[in-house]
Design a protein around this motif. Sequence first.
Motif, PDB file in Angstrom:
ATOM      1  N   UNK A 258       0.816  -1.219   0.000  1.00 51.02           N
ATOM      2  CA  UNK A 258       0.000   0.000   0.000  1.00 51.02           C
ATOM      3  C   UNK A 258       0.847   1.265   0.000  1.00 51.02           C
ATOM      4  N   UNK A 259       2.075   1.160   0.566  1.00 51.81           N
ATOM      5  CA  UNK A 259       2.901   2.366   0.636  1.00 51.81           C
ATOM      6  C   UNK A 259       3.309   2.861  -0.738  1.00 51.81           C
ATOM      7  N   UNK A 260       3.244   1.963  -1.723  1.00 52.75           N
ATOM      8  CA  UNK A 260       3.659   2.384  -3.058  1.00 52.75           C
ATOM      9  C   UNK A 260       2.546   3.103  -3.800  1.00 52.75           C
ATOM     10  N   UNK A 261       1.334   3.123  -3.234  1.00 54.02           N
ATOM     11  CA  UNK A 261       0.228   3.780  -3.933  1.00 54.02           C
ATOM     12  C   UNK A 261       0.448   5.295  -3.952  1.00 54.02           C
ATOM     13  N   UNK A 262       0.082   5.929  -5.073  1.00 54.33           N
ATOM     14  CA  UNK A 262       0.262   7.392  -5.142  1.00 54.33           C
ATOM     15  C   UNK A 262      -0.691   8.101  -4.184  1.00 54.33           C
ATOM     16  N   UNK A 263      -0.166   9.116  -3.477  1.00 59.85           N
ATOM     17  CA  UNK A 263      -0.964   9.880  -2.518  1.00 59.85           C
ATOM     18  C   UNK A 263      -0.715  11.362  -2.704  1.00 59.85           C
ATOM     19  N   UNK A 264      -1.654  12.171  -2.238  1.00 60.11           N
ATOM     20  CA  UNK A 264      -1.495  13.621  -2.404  1.00 60.11           C
ATOM     21  C   UNK A 264      -0.498  14.125  -1.368  1.00 60.11           C
ATOM     22  N   UNK A 265       0.134  15.232  -1.681  1.00 60.94           N
ATOM     23  CA  UNK A 265       1.113  15.787  -0.749  1.00 60.94           C
ATOM     24  C   UNK A 265       2.072  16.695  -1.482  1.00 60.94           C
ATOM     25  N   UNK A 266       3.208  16.956  -0.843  1.00 64.07           N
ATOM     26  CA  UNK A 266       4.180  17.859  -1.452  1.00 64.07           C
ATOM     27  C   UNK A 266       4.609  17.377  -2.827  1.00 64.07           C
ATOM     28  N   UNK A 267       4.709  16.041  -2.970  1.00 62.43           N
ATOM     29  CA  UNK A 267       5.196  15.510  -4.241  1.00 62.43           C
ATOM     30  C   UNK A 267       4.116  15.471  -5.312  1.00 62.43           C
ATOM     31  N   UNK A 268       2.897  15.533  -4.901  1.00 64.11           N
ATOM     32  CA  UNK A 268       1.821  15.439  -5.884  1.00 64.11           C
ATOM     33  C   UNK A 268       0.779  16.483  -5.511  1.00 64.11           C
ATOM     34  N   UNK A 269       0.837  17.621  -6.208  1.00 68.99           N
ATOM     35  CA  UNK A 269      -0.069  18.723  -5.869  1.00 68.99           C
ATOM     36  C   UNK A 269      -0.340  19.513  -7.126  1.00 68.99           C
ATOM     37  N   UNK A 270      -1.124  20.574  -7.019  1.00 66.75           N
ATOM     38  CA  UNK A 270      -1.346  21.465  -8.154  1.00 66.75           C
ATOM     39  C   UNK A 270      -2.041  20.777  -9.321  1.00 66.75           C
ATOM     40  N   UNK A 271      -1.622  21.139 -10.557  1.00 66.82           N
ATOM     41  CA  UNK A 271      -2.304  20.641 -11.756  1.00 66.82           C
ATOM     42  C   UNK A 271      -2.182  19.140 -11.913  1.00 66.82           C
ATOM     43  N   UNK A 272      -1.007  18.626 -11.580  1.00 72.19           N
ATOM     44  CA  UNK A 272      -0.808  17.179 -11.741  1.00 72.19           C
ATOM     45  C   UNK A 272      -1.782  16.408 -10.858  1.00 72.19           C
ATOM     46  N   UNK A 273      -1.928  16.879  -9.623  1.00 68.63           N
ATOM     47  CA  UNK A 273      -2.850  16.235  -8.704  1.00 68.63           C
ATOM     48  C   UNK A 273      -4.284  16.374  -9.214  1.00 68.63           C
ATOM     49  N   UNK A 274      -4.603  17.566  -9.647  1.00 67.95           N
ATOM     50  CA  UNK A 274      -5.965  17.828 -10.141  1.00 67.95           C
ATOM     51  C   UNK A 274      -6.330  16.857 -11.255  1.00 67.95           C
ATOM     52  N   UNK A 275      -5.356  16.628 -12.165  1.00 69.74           N
ATOM     53  CA  UNK A 275      -5.635  15.737 -13.298  1.00 69.74           C
ATOM     54  C   UNK A 275      -5.972  14.329 -12.832  1.00 69.74           C
ATOM     55  N   UNK A 276      -5.152  13.839 -11.883  1.00 70.44           N
ATOM     56  CA  UNK A 276      -5.349  12.448 -11.466  1.00 70.44           C
ATOM     57  C   UNK A 276      -6.585  12.299 -10.587  1.00 70.44           C
ATOM     58  N   UNK A 277      -6.792  13.278  -9.697  1.00 65.94           N
ATOM     59  CA  UNK A 277      -7.991  13.196  -8.851  1.00 65.94           C
ATOM     60  C   UNK A 277      -9.253  13.307  -9.697  1.00 65.94           C
ATOM     61  N   UNK A 278      -9.212  14.165 -10.718  1.00 62.40           N
ATOM     62  CA  UNK A 278     -10.396  14.306 -11.572  1.00 62.40           C
ATOM     63  C   UNK A 278     -10.743  12.988 -12.220  1.00 62.40           C
TER      64      UNK A 278
END
Lengths: 338, 643, 209
Positions: B8-28
């Motif tokens: 489970x630790x390898x699953x992508x999660x939101x945070x400093x490394x994944x934020x802004x537009x990149x996060x928005x794209x994946x969450x959408x």
Amino acid sequence: MRRPPLLVAALLLGGCSGEQSALDPAGVHSGAVLHLFGLFFWICLLAFALVIAFLAVAMLQARRVDAAQSERTEHDAIASRLLRGWIVFIIVGLLILTLGSYFTDRNLALAAPDTGQSNRVPIRIKLTGQQWWWQVEYEDPNASQQIRTANELHLPVGVPVHIRLESIDVIHSFWVPNLAGKQDMIPGRHNDIELLPTRAGHYRSQCAEFCGLQHAHMALDVVIEPMADWLKWRAQSIQPAKAPAGAEEKAGYAYFMEHQCSACHSITGTPAFGTVGPDLTHFASRPSIGAGTMPNTRGHLEAWIANPQGVKEGNHMPYLAVPPDKLHALGAYLRSLS
Amino acid sequence: MSRRGEDPKALPRDGRDLTGDALHERLSLTWHTSPGFWGWLTTVDHKLVGRRYIFTALVFLILGGILALIMRVQLARPESGLISADRYNQIFSMHGTTMMFLFAVPVMEAMAVYIIPLMLGTRNIAFPRLNAFSYWVFLFGGIMIWVAFLFNVGPEAGWFSYVPLAGPEYSPGKRTDFWAQMITFTEVAALATSVELVATIMKQRAPGMSLNRVPLFAWGVLVTSLMVIFAMPAVMLSSSFLIADRLVGTQFYNPTEGGDALLWQHLFWFFGHPEVYIIFIPALGFVSQITETFSRRPIFGYPVMVLALVSIGILAFGLWVHHMFATGLPRLGYSFYTAASMMIALPSGVQIFCWIATMWAGRPRFTVPMLWVIGFIITFVIGGLTGVMVASVPLDLQLHDTYFVVAHFHYVLIGGAVFPLLGAITFWFPKFTGRMMDETLGKLSFAIGFIGFHLTFFPMHFTGLMGMPRRVYTYPSDIGWNMLNMISSIGAFIFASALLLFMINALVSYRKGLLSGSNPWEASSLEWAVPSPPPPYNFAHIPVVEGRTPLWDAGGTLSVVSGLRVEDRELLLTTAIDAEPDVREPSPLPTIWPLLAAIAVTALFIGSIFNPWAIVWGAIPLAATLTVWFWPKGPPEAEPVIE
Amino acid sequence: MTLPVRFTRDLSELPTHAFGTRSLTWWGVVGFMLIEGTGFALAIAAYFFLMSQEQLWPPSALPPKLLWGTLTLAVMLLSDIPNVWVKKAAEEERLRDTRIGLVIMSIVVIPLLVLRGFEFANLNIGWDRNAYGSILWALLLLHTTHLLTDWVDTLVLAALMFTEHGGEGRRFVDTSENGLYWHFVVLSWIPLYVVIYWVPRMTTGGLIG
């Protein structure tokens, strides 16, 4: 019962007097209630005025420039104190109103002939509501003094009345606004209401609980008259029906007894003793037809008999296809039953 | 998608490394509802379900309003032969039924369904599939009763359907059965959303949003939802008893066999009185949010306001007998209900004070929502005061079942609930759609609406005092009610035109309104932190809250937490009192099974109007659809998902 | 988000399921119990209301036969023992015991349904005879509905536990909440049993006094 003068001053709209109006009391109960209404009105108006005043002040403050934090805190402190005052005002106001209400109720109960401390002998009536008319029975220990009629109440000024309210079908509600508040007529239960008229006049009562198709046409004529006149009415009402005099009336009488009319209606002193429909013994002296639906005139009466469904759709008197000449005869007979 | 056994630790999660537009794209991608008809049928997004719920409820408002206009045309003149007795009785029954069961309660719940998750800082409502189910059940119930009405089989015994009139003997045919079953539909829908809202408010608040920092609208919704849970079973029970009396010969309400007509009244009003507060309390929440925003300061007296909401919610359960003052129950008992009915004026009065004090100690801006709040204060206070009048037994015995009461409850329901609702729609319209409603049209709607409302209903106080009973299809021409009725009828059309203007404003602004941005009103609560309209996932990172007015407290930056999964739907559960982060909760994917279950329930309910065995046979497809709904669809994953 | 953000805490280590008030399911089940519990309370209130309108209770009937209701009560109370056991097994996430427990609970409901059938047959009055009969049948039917729905829930959960999905944390939470619901079914029977079977016997010689 005088109308509270201050209240009249407040209610400037014309037409406060009326034959079916709580604003025109003709009885002890409605008079007391109107007084109470006056109390409520003024206290509620005061509360409303205070709210509007505060709102106006708050809105006018909008012109102020950006308020500093300290000023805001000051305002909050004032508001906290005002809130305490407001709470006290509401509590005191509600207390006055609740006590006023309680004492009004209690005084009316004490004035009641049966349960209260009055020692006047009341007139006892049993009122049975049914879709969509009222059966009225004046009770008396002496059977020959009992009166049975429909859709009308005759009462003398100044004598308490005790009415037992029943229903044989759905819930109705008996209400004469000029005399008192209402009480429901609930099948399977009986309720009671006290009246004490103080002023003569013609008033109207209307069923005040939705009872089906013709709820809007279930009214009752209430005639309050001086004692002497009332005694005359009573004496007349105890009598059996007048025998038909002229030829047309006799023809009407014959038709009535030979056809379905007598199955539903009763006329004391004749073979007609149906109980499904209103008693017609003294029909001619009744102010209206069909429980307040139309005035009791010859034209209206014949229209009713010719087609009751056209006048008051859904009522329990069916279309009878009475031939026109018999129609006039029936009308003449019924109009002789005063 | 992951597989069980993967780390489970390898699953992508939101945070400093994944934020802004990149996060928005994946969450959408993770949270989106597919476009098109299938997406529309299967969505579990509270915003999409909330929007259609609001829209449908407003359609019922229009339908109920048309019925009101027809009634007013009939009553404009005495002895009008325009509408027959039977038709009129159906119309007033449908007007009340539509307004109370199909508009007022659902619209408040729907606004809550949309706004609450955003206001609390979470990504979806709790039990999203149940939410979708609730909408379908509401819709099907509303359609059923209106189709029945249009086929001349509509209810004719009033929205309160008293027995014995509504019983088998005096209301033959299926009319009342449709009504009673419509109750079941709408109560199931309302109970479902209430359970969801309680769970959402108690468990899905943003970290730091302890109970003393919860916005007043959310407090209102919490109190309302609890009231629904305790009140609606009463009407479910009473309407089920009524159907049973009519369908299988039970004797609950038959006085000749031990039943009692008052049993209906007690059960109905035990529900019926809280019902009006269920409609009213969310509106109080609207008023608080709007007043706070446009006074540009936190609400004055927050703890007192919360206490007021809770005490109204509790007191509302102790008043119901005031609807029965004319039935002849013991006088001593009545005194209790008079006292309680008076007492409830206290928390309401306190709230009015606090809103005005907020304006007084703030810098009020009189935008359209604020105008509706002012209209509310003026109108609701009048309604509340006439309520104090009818709380008195001797007064009520004159006023009960007259047009005075019609005036009273329209003052409190329209003034107390619809005015705030119109303000709330204007207020949150930018959040729902990304555009502003037109300000000028809005002010015009308010002015015309305010005048039209009072012109319609103020005269009714007098009409009632002058003896006009309720629920009459006509009245005699010589009693003196003619002028007052004519004024009311004219007013009704004026009021209706204001509502029409409001709806036109909404429709046109939806396409052409000014773009709003995320916080056009500079409001304080969390829903204004996300774009307008919000992305499907609401918050890219779950926000952290440090006070009652998060966006005013935040300064330039918003504190957030991180670490939630991005490829699968996940939201955060926090502890019930202090809102400490507690559990990462998977959130369900879109699914067709809520709709199918709603269809099964509809078949069961409508079938049972005609044959009691429908309950048995109908239970089978219902059980099947519910089982598939609940059954996990894919193979187990590294961390839980709900399909 | 339209404001710039400041990260505070990382929550990746938080669990994805928890028991009791920490789970959403608990709140859903408790909400449902409050709804149904209110329904029971109101139905019982209706029973006493109708009773207060009568002189004789039960009117024109014998009280329901005590044997069947009491047997149901006994089996209900006994059934709570394996229920407590399986609830605990689920909370400790012991898959084998949970499976066994759910199977036991699925079976235990069957004699209850049979007993319930006898109860209906021995109420000594029809639902259409009078209001007393109507409310009696209503009370029993209300409870039976819960018996049935919990049974179906248990069967589905039991089946699920034997598939590849058994052993997921969420399934254990569901099982624990199902156990909570069974407590409700058992506990709600106690006042209903007293009202249905004993209140008509507590009126002296049938007269309320």
